[in-house]
Motif scaffolding. Structure first.
Motif, short mmCIF file in Angstrom:
data_model
loop_
_atom_site.label_atom_id
_atom_site.label_comp_id
_atom_site.label_asym_id
_atom_site.label_seq_id
_atom_site.Cartn_x
_atom_site.Cartn_y
_atom_site.Cartn_z
N GLY A 105 34.04 35.34 40.74
CA GLY A 105 34.63 35.36 39.41
C GLY A 105 34.48 34.04 38.67
N ASN A 133 33.54 46.20 37.49
CA ASN A 133 34.97 45.86 37.48
C ASN A 133 35.62 46.10 36.14
OD1 ASN A 133 34.67 45.02 40.12
ND2 ASN A 133 34.32 42.89 39.55
N CYS A 179 34.44 38.82 33.50
CA CYS A 179 34.97 38.62 34.85
C CYS A 179 34.73 37.21 35.38
CB CYS A 179 34.35 39.61 35.83
SG CYS A 179 34.77 41.31 35.48
N GLN A 180 33.74 36.53 34.84
CA GLN A 180 33.39 35.22 35.39
C GLN A 180 33.73 34.12 34.39
OE1 GLN A 180 29.43 37.20 36.81
NE2 GLN A 180 29.57 35.24 37.86
N LYS A 181 34.73 33.35 34.72
CA LYS A 181 35.24 32.35 33.81
C LYS A 181 34.39 31.08 33.81
CE LYS A 181 39.51 30.33 32.25
NZ LYS A 181 40.72 29.67 32.70
#
Length: 263
Positions: free
Chosen positions: A181, A237, A258-260
């Motif tokens: 993530g 997701n 989803c990936q910060k």
DNA sequence: TGACTTGTTCAAAT
DNA sequence: GATTTGAACAAGTC
């Protein structure tokens, strides 16, 4: 692409098919793949010699010979290994053929010819000389944190840097960061120790699972970004669309939601 | 047709 | 001086 799990599966094929047989002849079709070794040297070293044992460090495969050091193979972008029993047709194109006493053959194929072949003293001295980091499957958490932590470069670039950790390439780095993530362009120095630990754990488990499944993509189909390397796909997701961006000179895929991104 | 892809190395830039 | 970035390499695909 041959990353660590693929190279490990090549090692297993060689281990299972080609050990301790006398090499009667070799056929080198791609001499430009030789690294600090001449074709005469290769021939002289291999003929009448045999494979004693195999080992691997990152994406490098080593075959210890009965005499005169080890054979190093690197698979570049398109390298592969094929074993043929006596009478079976050879592959259409190959870089190097080992013809054994029992008339079977091992082929190193590489359509793009970006692999490397060399006779070296041994695995440990080769790795040390070149300064490669520990293998993904051997690196300790503290070692990973001290080697990767604090770097300014993007986390994806650091994961792919063979001098930090050996074995992770473009495809697996995307998968590892997706599962963690964290956005691949995040500055490594901006990540906390907890986040780096999470990346470490995910990296080890993703690679271990792939090795266990013999790098078989069908068995690994639940790893979303391994086979689906495209922008505009639906994230499993959050159902938003996947994005692409060039990071560290390599195309990367990720889910922006989803990936910060940490900067 | 030509842009794009990949891992590694080496050179250039910061 | 150390670290980071980018081009080059080969050849196939789209």
């Amino acid at each position: 692409m041959p990353e660590l799990p693929e190279v490990e599966s090549f090692r297993r094929i060689i281990e299972k098919t080609s050990m301790k047989k006398v090499i009667h002849a070799i056929n080198l079709q791609a001499p430009n793949m030789l690294l600090k070794t001449t074709s005469a040297q290769l021939e002289k070293t291999l003929i009448n010699n045999s494979f004693e044992s195999t080992s691997r460090h990152g994406k490098f495969l080593f075959i210890q010979l009965k005499a005169n050091g080890s054979l190093m193979l690197h698979f570049g972008l398109s390298g592969d290994v094929e074993f043929k029993k006596p009478g079976q047709d050879p592959p259409e194109r190959f870089a190097l053929q080992f013809h054994f006493e029992d008339d079977s053959s091992l082929f190193f194929t590489d359509t793009r010819k970006m692999g490397k072949i060399a006779i070296v003293e041994g695995m440990n001295s080769f790795i040390e000389e070149r300064g490669y980091g520990p293998d993904v499957l051997n690196i300790k958490k503290t070692e990973f944190l001290s080697k990767a932590g604090g770097k300014k470069a993007a986390i994806k670039t650091v994961l792919m840097d063979q001098n930090v950790i050996a074995g992770v390439g473009n495809e697996y780095s995307d998968e590892i960061l997706f599962e963690t993530g964290i956005h691949p362009a995040s500055a490594t120095a901006a990540l906390s120790e907890e986040q780096l630990t999470e990346i470490y754990k995910t990296m080890v488990s993703v690679i271990k699972e792939s090795v266990k499944g013999n790098a078989d993509r069908e068995k690994l189909s639940h790893m979303f970004f391994l086979d689906n390397r495209k922008a505009g796909l639906t994230c499993p997701n959050c159902k938003s669309k996947t994005q692409s961006q060039t990071i560290g000179g390599r195309s990367s895929f990720f889910c922006k939601k989803c990936q910060k991104l940490y900067k």
